[in-house]
Design an enzyme around this catalytic site. Structure first.
Site, mmCIF file in Angstrom:
data_model
loop_
_atom_site.group_PDB
_atom_site.id
_atom_site.type_symbol
_atom_site.label_atom_id
_atom_site.label_comp_id
_atom_site.label_asym_id
_atom_site.label_seq_id
_atom_site.Cartn_x
_atom_site.Cartn_y
_atom_site.Cartn_z
ATOM 1 N N ASP A 1 5.434 -0.102 -6.631
ATOM 2 C CA ASP A 1 4.283 -0.518 -7.422
ATOM 3 C C ASP A 1 3.036 0.219 -6.943
ATOM 4 O O ASP A 1 2.014 0.201 -7.610
ATOM 5 C CB ASP A 1 4.077 -2.037 -7.318
ATOM 6 N N ARG B 1 0.856 -1.191 0.000
ATOM 7 C CA ARG B 1 0.000 0.000 0.000
ATOM 8 C C ARG B 1 0.885 1.231 0.000
ATOM 9 O O ARG B 1 1.889 1.292 0.711
ATOM 10 C CB ARG B 1 -0.898 0.040 1.242
ATOM 11 N N GLU C 1 -2.386 7.503 -6.744
ATOM 12 C CA GLU C 1 -2.108 6.680 -7.926
ATOM 13 C C GLU C 1 -2.947 7.203 -9.080
ATOM 14 O O GLU C 1 -4.162 7.315 -8.928
ATOM 15 C CB GLU C 1 -2.475 5.215 -7.675
ATOM 16 N N HIS D 1 0.363 0.333 -10.635
ATOM 17 C CA HIS D 1 -0.085 -0.630 -9.628
ATOM 18 C C HIS D 1 -0.714 -1.835 -10.327
ATOM 19 O O HIS D 1 -1.898 -1.856 -10.621
ATOM 20 C CB HIS D 1 -1.080 0.044 -8.688
ATOM 21 N N ILE D 2 0.120 -2.804 -10.579
ATOM 22 C CA ILE D 2 -0.327 -3.996 -11.301
ATOM 23 C C ILE D 2 -1.447 -4.706 -10.547
ATOM 24 O O ILE D 2 -2.361 -5.261 -11.141
ATOM 25 C CB ILE D 2 0.858 -4.952 -11.539
ATOM 26 N N GLY D 3 -1.384 -4.670 -9.232
ATOM 27 C CA GLY D 3 -2.401 -5.336 -8.431
ATOM 28 C C GLY D 3 -3.633 -4.487 -8.183
ATOM 29 O O GLY D 3 -4.530 -4.904 -7.468
ATOM 30 N N SER D 4 -3.664 -3.306 -8.769
ATOM 31 C CA SER D 4 -4.811 -2.430 -8.500
ATOM 32 C C SER D 4 -6.064 -2.975 -9.164
ATOM 33 O O SER D 4 -6.026 -3.531 -10.245
ATOM 34 C CB SER D 4 -4.543 -1.011 -8.992
#
Length: 103
Positions: free
Chosen positions: A44, A20, A49, A68-71
């Site tokens: 990341d 985060r 963002e 943010h690939i995991g967003s």
């Protein structure tokens, strides 16, 4: 992570944040990177963002900021899509990209 945490790290340390953006004080991270207190950073996640194009972290050669690939939040994905579309349209028109990486 803040100034105190960075001061305890070795000068060859690489800080990586994939969790985060709020867990790191980005101003303190910038100072630690700029002064050589730590060697580098890979982010990341950031707050906000995506980072504004004039954010100090984006000026550093020892800091890599990825999308943010995991967003999964719709607003974040929409902002990234708009940024990509603006770059695409500017490139097709032969204009400078509004969000070009400064390498």
């Amino acid at each position: 992570f803040n100034k105190g945490a960075f001061s305890k790290m070795k000068s060859n340390a690489v800080f990586v944040n994939t969790s985060r953006g709020g867990v790191v004080n980005q101003d303190d991270l910038y100072e630690a990177l700029k002064t050589g207190q730590i060697w580098g950073a890979g982010l990341d996640v950031t707050v906000p963002e995506p980072l504004p194009l004039d954010h100090p972290l984006l000026t550093l050669k020892n800091c890599v900021v990825l999308p943010h690939i995991g967003s999964a939040e719709e607003s974040t994905r929409e902002a990234m899509a708009v940024l990509a579309a603006k770059n695409l349209l500017a490139g097709l028109a032969g204009e400078n990209l509004p969000a070009q990486a400064k390498l």
